[in-house]
Design a protein around this motif. Structure first.
Motif, mmCIF file in Angstrom:
data_model
loop_
_atom_site.group_PDB
_atom_site.id
_atom_site.type_symbol
_atom_site.label_atom_id
_atom_site.label_comp_id
_atom_site.label_asym_id
_atom_site.label_seq_id
_atom_site.Cartn_x
_atom_site.Cartn_y
_atom_site.Cartn_z
ATOM 1 N N GLU A 1 -20.394 76.184 43.622
ATOM 2 C CA GLU A 1 -20.459 75.868 45.046
ATOM 3 C C GLU A 1 -19.564 76.790 45.865
ATOM 4 O O GLU A 1 -18.737 77.505 45.319
ATOM 5 C CB GLU A 1 -19.959 74.434 45.276
ATOM 6 C CG GLU A 1 -20.900 73.362 44.820
ATOM 7 C CD GLU A 1 -20.287 72.004 45.089
ATOM 8 O OE1 GLU A 1 -20.838 71.275 45.901
ATOM 9 O OE2 GLU A 1 -19.240 71.683 44.500
ATOM 10 N N MET B 1 -22.361 65.639 49.687
ATOM 11 C CA MET B 1 -21.367 66.258 48.816
ATOM 12 C C MET B 1 -20.052 65.490 48.917
ATOM 13 O O MET B 1 -19.707 64.986 49.969
ATOM 14 C CB MET B 1 -21.132 67.697 49.270
ATOM 15 C CG MET B 1 -20.412 68.520 48.233
ATOM 16 S SD MET B 1 -19.818 70.045 48.963
ATOM 17 C CE MET B 1 -21.370 70.830 49.321
ATOM 18 N N GLY C 1 -26.066 72.808 47.384
ATOM 19 C CA GLY C 1 -25.708 71.486 47.905
ATOM 20 C C GLY C 1 -25.559 71.531 49.418
ATOM 21 O O GLY C 1 -26.069 70.680 50.141
ATOM 22 N N SER C 2 -24.862 72.571 49.894
ATOM 23 C CA SER C 2 -24.623 72.670 51.328
ATOM 24 C C SER C 2 -25.897 72.994 52.076
ATOM 25 O O SER C 2 -26.070 72.597 53.222
ATOM 26 C CB SER C 2 -23.589 73.748 51.615
ATOM 27 O OG SER C 2 -22.471 73.538 50.818
ATOM 28 N N ASP D 1 -24.112 77.459 49.337
ATOM 29 C CA ASP D 1 -24.566 76.953 48.040
ATOM 30 C C ASP D 1 -25.673 75.913 48.199
ATOM 31 O O ASP D 1 -25.909 75.406 49.290
ATOM 32 C CB ASP D 1 -23.380 76.403 47.234
ATOM 33 C CG ASP D 1 -22.796 75.154 47.847
ATOM 34 O OD1 ASP D 1 -23.552 74.210 48.144
ATOM 35 O OD2 ASP D 1 -21.569 75.107 48.013
ATOM 36 N N GLU E 1 -27.497 69.975 52.809
ATOM 37 C CA GLU E 1 -26.820 69.310 53.922
ATOM 38 C C GLU E 1 -27.225 69.894 55.262
ATOM 39 O O GLU E 1 -27.372 69.172 56.245
ATOM 40 C CB GLU E 1 -25.310 69.421 53.774
ATOM 41 C CG GLU E 1 -24.769 68.427 52.787
ATOM 42 C CD GLU E 1 -23.379 68.796 52.337
ATOM 43 O OE1 GLU E 1 -22.728 69.602 53.023
ATOM 44 O OE2 GLU E 1 -22.950 68.289 51.296
#
Ligand code: ATP
Ligand code: MG
Lengths: 519, 324
Positions: free
Chosen positions: A50, B1, A442-443, A440, A446
């Motif tokens: 990440e 996250m 995950g972001s 990354d 988001e």
């Protein structure tokens, strides 16, 4: 959890570099603790994790840009103490960093020879040799770049190719690429992959950092995963898959990335009519609806960035008109655009988005100081702080504190600060120019969730991206640009990669163009 | 996250580090003071200290304005000339019968406008600050010589001359003015959007522009403020010296820049504090005062002054490179 036994069958001398138990702390941040990374000769070794996981820090330790606190580095069979970048160069380690490190005010040719210009006599530089050598190297990589050009006059993608060419010219045993494709076009990326394949066949070890997992599976032999500064695992790529990598990196599964509810309403927020800037773009013509995500796709250099900069008032246009909620918006300065309710996440965070020497807090509040001040004069410190805190949390910006200097954040986290800065101003129209560069998985997810949230509250979005699946995935409609011309507007349910690529490469001019004219 | 575990020490650690920059200066100053107290007879006398404070105040006020310019990534070489100009102008006005208050107000306003003119050259003319203010330094000095015919202007009204000698609550009036201006500029840098904008412009002009900062206005204000401070200093100088002196203020720009730099400001912008500059100004003045008392050759003193500047910046850079 993951045994690398199978992977360690090779003899010691197979490895070009072995980093063992590397630890490194910055004030308030433990960037790496006991990290391992071993790369074989002729292997392409991916390093993933990440934003802020410590990838760049690890390679900077290898190149001597940072000093490790603990751990050992064995290079080519000998333990080494990499005390500075000069040392690592001499033993054959070369890196192309995430932030391009060329001398911007010098020519391309000079950059090839920084610090060791060839001399024709004891006092004079052999300029012929400088430029002919640079020319040969660039030509051998099929790069059409004039070595006499000043680096700062090249587009970023070309600058990066120069940095890569330079590293290759310097003859290395180990090459490191830190997110090289983030700034490149698809074609340029393909060129790079060819170059990497060639280096590999010459027995050079390669460390390849990327957030694009398809690249990892396409040509990397092994992958090492970092998470929060700790070593997770090393595996041959053929023994794993994207889902597994993601869950190792992020600590959870990521479902359908691009799936979210769209909130397109009929009201027209922004209409752009026949916008033209001579020699850059012509006849740009579209409407943006309330809550709509309008994708803008084109190859790098197609003029997308100039179009949005014009709308934002940052560069002038020659003809055409823009109206905002039905009223002519004659925006001549970014300040006026911001006051109207535009937000821009620019393409280049370091030169356009961030005040690097200042704190995260100040950067997030940058657009807001007037608003959060009593009488416009005295800053309300509490609001300043709570603003910063809420965006640090909402965007999960990894920073030791809100007072940390932005320059010290990892690349992806810097990008999130830019996004936070624009959102803090609660814009009615958000323009994102390549917002997911260097971010990354995950972001990214988001950010897409954020898009959903924004559009739900009625914010409209213009979304530029060079990554086709992403544009198709998030947009309600897509404006396709080729060489400054609008090739068409495609609806989300008609958008296929093939169709868009055809338009973008200028092969086909779609009837959609006429359709757009009718809007 | 998941939220990343924030590490709390950092902000504390940074504060401690900041204290270090200014702490070093305070320490240096203390050492200097103790040394001078022991080795000279005159240093720790009321007379000398009030003299020291008066002289520091004038240079210190100029340095306050310079701090904004330096943080914004610029430089203002014209301040010495503005000091001289305001000093002569106020004297001429009073001589020609203008009431004191009005003369002072007019001189200050014109000094501000001279600064704004620098800002105009820098922003609208895109002339590098070094060149623009080098030009205005010479232009303004020439103007002083013209309007004063290069002669001293004496015979100024008594209340005006008395100001430099009065004290408030036991503190010299000049010092009080400086204090007020210090508080005002600290307020500007720390608490206002203007202050933030100055730092942002100093870190990257393009970022500032795309962030909607009014760069023209801010640049005018930055240089205007520098002119304003120089103007105030010039008027105080004339009061203190009891005459309008055509060569007054010469070389003050160097002292002001040196104060900023010793105080931790970076000429490449975005770094620097008012407190640092104030300490820098006090150190320079103490050094000069002490040198006089010790009977050191003023030329040698000038050399020492130069060494201090270079050493202070070197120490600061060294610490930054080795901060852990
Ligand atoms: N010079 C520095 N001073 C202080 N902290 C630093 C410095 N360099 C890196 N860090 C911190 O170390 C951690 C790891 O950063 P690093 O740049 O290695 O991440 P990364 O894995 O390369 O992330 P990205 O994918 O976003 O580029 C981050 O928390 C970052 O804030
Ligand atoms: Mg990185």
């Amino acid at each position: 959890m993951y045994q690398d036994s199978m992977y360690q069958v090779g003899k010691m001398s197979d490895y070009i570099v072995e980093m063992k138990n590397i630890s490194k702390s910055f004030p308030g941040v433990r960037a790496l603790s006991n990290v391992n990374l071993s790369v074989k000769k002729g292997e392409v070794h991916a390093l993933v994790g990440e934003n802020g996981a410590g990838k760049s820090t690890l390679i900077k330790i290898l190149t001597g840009a940072y000093q490790k606190d603990e751990g050992t580095i064995v290079f080519d069979g000998k333990e080494v103490d990499v005390k500075d970048p000069h040392f690592s160069k001499n033993i054959g380690i070369h890196a192309v960093y995430q932030d391009i490190t060329l001398a911007m005010h010098l020519s391309v040719g000079e950059n090839f020879f920084l610090g060791e210009l060839p001399m024709s006599s004891p006092f004079t530089v052999d300029w012929k040799k400088v430029y002919s050598t640079a020319n040969d190297v660039l030509a051998s990589l099929d790069l059409k770049i004039d070595p006499h050009m000043l680096v700062r006059n090249l587009p970023v993608a070309k600058q990066e190719m120069v940095a890569i060419a330079k590293a290759i010219y310097e003859k290395s045993k180990l090459m490191i690429f830190d997110e090289p494709t983030a700034l490149l076009t698809n074609e340029e990326s393909e060129e790079l992959f060819k170059i990497i394949a060639r280096l590999k066949s010459e027995g050079i070890g390669i460390i390849y950092i990327s957030h694009r997992l398809e690249e990892v599976f396409r040509f990397c032999d092994a992958v090492t995963i970092l998470k929060d500064g700790r070593y997770v695992a090393t595996m041959p790529t053929k023994d794993t898959n994207e889902d597994e990598l993601i869950s190792l990196m992020v600590g959870r599964k990521i479902e359908e990335m691009y799936y979210f509810e769209h909130h397109n309403e009929p009201e027209v927020v922004l209409s752009v009519r026949n916008l033209t800037k001579k020699k850059v773009f012509q006849g740009i013509h579209f409407d943006l609806h309330k809550g709509e995500i309008l994708g803008m796709f084109g190859l790098v250099g197609s003029g997308r960035t100039d179009i949005v900069l014009s709308i934002f008032g940052a560069t002038k246009y020659d003809e055409g008109s823009i109206s905002f909620f039905g009223k002519p918006a004659n925006v001549r300065k970014p300040r006026e655009a911001i006051e109207l309710g535009f937000g821009l996440v620019p393409e280049n965070r370091r030169t356009q988005g961030l005040a690097l020497p200042l704190s995260v807090k100040i950067n997030i509040n940058l657009l807001q100081y007037k608003k959060i001040s009593h009488f416009g004069i005295v800053i309300d410190r509490n609001r300043e702080l709570s603003n910063a805190k809420s965006f640090i949390q909402e965007l999960s910006i990894k920073t030791p504190s809100e007072d940390a200097i932005v320059r010290n954040l990892s690349g992806g986290n810097q990008q999130k600060v830019v996004i936070g800065k624009c959102l803090a101003n609660q814009p009615k129209i958000m323009i994102f120019d390549e917002p997911t560069l260097g971010i990354d998985v995950g972001s990214k997810e988001e950010i897409y969730t954020l898009l959903e949230k924004l559009t739900k509250t009625g914010t409209s979005v213009i979304f530029i991206s060079s990554y086709l699946p992403e544009v198709i995935g998030v947009s309600d409609r897509i404006v396709v640009i080729s060489e400054g011309r609008q090739m068409g507007i495609i609806d989300r349910n008609e958008a296929t990669e093939e169709r868009i690529m055809k338009l973008a490469s200028g092969i086909e001019e779609n009837s959609a163009k006429i359709e757009s004219e009718a809007v | 996250m998941k939220a990343h575990q924030p590490v709390e020490q950092d902000s504390k650690e940074k504060k401690r580090f900041k204290l270090k920059t200014e702490g070093t200066l305070v320490l240096l100053l203390l050492v200097l003071a103790v040394f001078l107290t022991i080795f000279t007879r005159g240093f720790l006398t009321g007379n000398n200290l009030s003299n020291l404070v008066r002289q520091t105040a004038i240079n210190g006020i100029v340095a306050l304005g310079m701090t904004f310019v330096v943080i914004s990534g610029g430089i203002d070489l014209s301040v010495g000339s503005v000091v001289g100009f305001a000093g002569i102008l106020v004297a001429l006005l009073m001589k020609s019968g203008v009431p004191i208050g009005l003369a002072v107000l007019a001189s200050i306003s014109i000094s501000f406008l001279l600064g704004v003119a620098n800002g105009f050259m820098v922003f609208d003319g895109r002339i590098p600050p070094f060149i623009a203010t080098l030009g205005s330094m010479s232009i303004i000095r020439g103007a002083i010589m013209l309007i004063s015919r290069a002669r001293m202007i004496a015979g100024l009204p008594k209340p005006f001359l008395d100001f430099a000698q009065t004290t408030y609550l036991g503190l010299p009036a000049l010092f009080v003015v400086w204090l007020v201006l210090i508080l005002f500029t600290i307020f500007l840098t720390k608490k206002t959007p203007f202050g933030r904008n100055v730092y942002t412009i100093g870190s990257n002009l393009e970022v500032a522009r795309l962030s909607g900062i009014n760069i023209r206005f801010t640049t005018y204000m930055i240089y205007g403020l520098s002119g304003l401070m120089a103007g105030i200093a010039g008027i105080l100088m004339t009061s203190r010296l009891a005459n309008g002196i055509p060569t007054g203020g010469q070389g003050y720009e160097m002292d002001a820049i040196a104060s900023c730099v010793i105080g931790g400001a970076s000429l490449s912008g975005a770094e620097g504090t008012i407190l640092g500059t104030v300490l820098g100004a006090v150190i320079i003045a103490t050094l000069r005062n002490g040198g006089n008392l010790l009977g050191i050759d003023p030329f040698i003193l000038q050399i020492v002054n130069g060494v201090i500047i270079v050493a202070a910046v070197y120490i600061d850079q060294y610490r930054k490179a080795h901060q852990k």
